[in-house]
Design an enzyme around this catalytic site. Structure first.
Site, PDB file in Angstrom:
ATOM      1  N   HIS A   1       0.839  -1.213   0.000  1.00  0.00           N
ATOM      2  CA  HIS A   1       0.000   0.000   0.000  1.00  0.00           C
ATOM      3  C   HIS A   1       0.873   1.263   0.000  1.00  0.00           C
ATOM      4  O   HIS A   1       0.588   2.224  -0.708  1.00  0.00           O
ATOM      5  CB  HIS A   1      -0.863   0.069   1.264  1.00  0.00           C
ATOM      6  CG  HIS A   1      -1.867  -1.031   1.430  1.00  0.00           C
ATOM      7  ND1 HIS A   1      -1.981  -1.770   2.583  1.00  0.00           N
ATOM      8  CD2 HIS A   1      -2.832  -1.484   0.592  1.00  0.00           C
ATOM      9  CE1 HIS A   1      -2.972  -2.628   2.459  1.00  0.00           C
ATOM     10  NE2 HIS A   1      -3.497  -2.497   1.263  1.00  0.00           N
TER      11      HIS A   1
ATOM     12  N   LYS B   1     -16.187  -6.687   6.958  1.00  0.00           N
ATOM     13  CA  LYS B   1     -15.209  -7.535   7.644  1.00  0.00           C
ATOM     14  C   LYS B   1     -15.015  -7.013   9.063  1.00  0.00           C
ATOM     15  O   LYS B   1     -15.156  -5.823   9.315  1.00  0.00           O
ATOM     16  CB  LYS B   1     -13.854  -7.466   6.916  1.00  0.00           C
ATOM     17  CG  LYS B   1     -13.954  -7.645   5.427  1.00  0.00           C
ATOM     18  CD  LYS B   1     -12.649  -7.178   4.771  1.00  0.00           C
ATOM     19  CE  LYS B   1     -12.792  -7.077   3.264  1.00  0.00           C
ATOM     20  NZ  LYS B   1     -11.662  -6.376   2.632  1.00  0.00           N
TER      21      LYS B   1
HETATM   22  O1  PNS Z   1      -8.671  -2.550   0.746  1.00  0.00           O
HETATM   23  P1  PNS Z   1      -9.916  -3.130   0.153  1.00  0.00           P
HETATM   24  O2  PNS Z   1     -10.722  -3.852   1.199  1.00  0.00           O
HETATM   25  O3  PNS Z   1      -9.647  -3.969  -1.072  1.00  0.00           O
HETATM   26  O4  PNS Z   1     -10.807  -1.864  -0.335  1.00  0.00           O
HETATM   27  C1  PNS Z   1     -12.078  -2.030  -0.892  1.00  0.00           C
HETATM   28  C2  PNS Z   1     -12.791  -0.675  -1.007  1.00  0.00           C
HETATM   29  C3  PNS Z   1     -12.842   0.035   0.321  1.00  0.00           C
HETATM   30  C4  PNS Z   1     -12.095   0.194  -2.016  1.00  0.00           C
HETATM   31  C5  PNS Z   1     -14.243  -0.979  -1.533  1.00  0.00           C
HETATM   32  O5  PNS Z   1     -14.838  -1.955  -0.739  1.00  0.00           O
HETATM   33  C6  PNS Z   1     -15.110   0.270  -1.539  1.00  0.00           C
HETATM   34  O6  PNS Z   1     -14.949   1.145  -2.350  1.00  0.00           O
HETATM   35  N1  PNS Z   1     -16.022   0.316  -0.582  1.00  0.00           N
HETATM   36  C7  PNS Z   1     -16.915   1.424  -0.376  1.00  0.00           C
HETATM   37  C8  PNS Z   1     -18.288   1.089  -0.893  1.00  0.00           C
HETATM   38  C9  PNS Z   1     -18.376   1.333  -2.383  1.00  0.00           C
HETATM   39  O7  PNS Z   1     -18.055   2.388  -2.880  1.00  0.00           O
HETATM   40  N2  PNS Z   1     -18.841   0.311  -3.145  1.00  0.00           N
HETATM   41  C10 PNS Z   1     -19.091   0.456  -4.556  1.00  0.00           C
HETATM   42  C11 PNS Z   1     -18.026  -0.156  -5.407  1.00  0.00           C
HETATM   43  S1  PNS Z   1     -18.582  -1.717  -5.968  1.00  0.00           S
END
Ligand code: PNS
Length: 161
Positions: free
Chosen positions: A17, A41
């Site tokens: 990251h 989670k």
């Molecule tokens: O580090 P991660 O868990 O892979 O991140 C995933 C993240 C936070 C980028 C994704 O779950 C996200 O954007 N969540 C917020 C909800 C959202 O915008 N969902 C629509 C996209 S399908």
């Protein structure tokens, strides 16, 4: 001003990251790292702990700021006047999920685009999940995350066992 957001769980942040943050900070005037607050989670670190860790680990990157967010990434991008969402791509296994997310986000917010940075090869295998699993079983995680993060993980795991 070209502003990007980099949303994620960061539970906890890894060298992978941090590599994406550093590289993104060279392309954009500002990079706002968004720490997702309402992840389904159950996280090892609270959102505030993750924010604190990230602030410390990015202190050398003046145009990177850390914020917690809830809800949609595209809303987080818009609230922060960002035109771009940055995500890291490690391998083909990430691709389907990332593509679906990027396309969904583009439908939701055509004014916000997604840019992928391919993870540096030396971190291509790395994830927060793998990092936590190795730590749970007492493995050495110093190659996966900075020393202060390693300390925080070890302390958290000790507390929980
Ligand atoms: O580090 P991660 O868990 O892979 O991140 C995933 C993240 C936070 C980028 C994704 O779950 C996200 O954007 N969540 C917020 C909800 C959202 O915008 N969902 C629509 C996209 S399908």
């Amino acid at each position: 001003m070209a502003i990007a957001v980099y949303p994620g769980s960061f539970d906890p942040v890894t060298y992978g990251h941090l590599d994406v943050m550093k590289r993104a900070s060279q392309f954009f005037d500002g990079v706002i790292v968004g720490v997702l607050q309402n992840s389904a989670k159950s996280p090892l670190f609270s959102v505030q702990e993750r924010v604190n860790i990230l602030q410390r680990e990015t202190a050398d990157l003046p145009n990177v700021t850390i914020k917690a967010f809830e809800g949609l990434s595209v809303n987080f991008a818009r609230e922060n006047h960002a035109q771009v969402i940055v995500r890291g791509l490690r391998a083909v296994t990430d691709f389907e999920y990332e593509l679906q997310m990027a396309q969904t986000n583009r439908v939701l917010a055509p004014d916000v685009d997604t840019i992928f940075l391919t993870t540096s090869l030396k971190y291509a295998y790395l994830s927060s999940t793998v990092l936590k699993e190795v730590a749970y079983f007492g493995g050495d995680i110093h190659k996966f995350a900075p020393p202060e993060v390693v300390k925080a993980i070890e302390a958290k795991i000790k507390q929980r066992t």
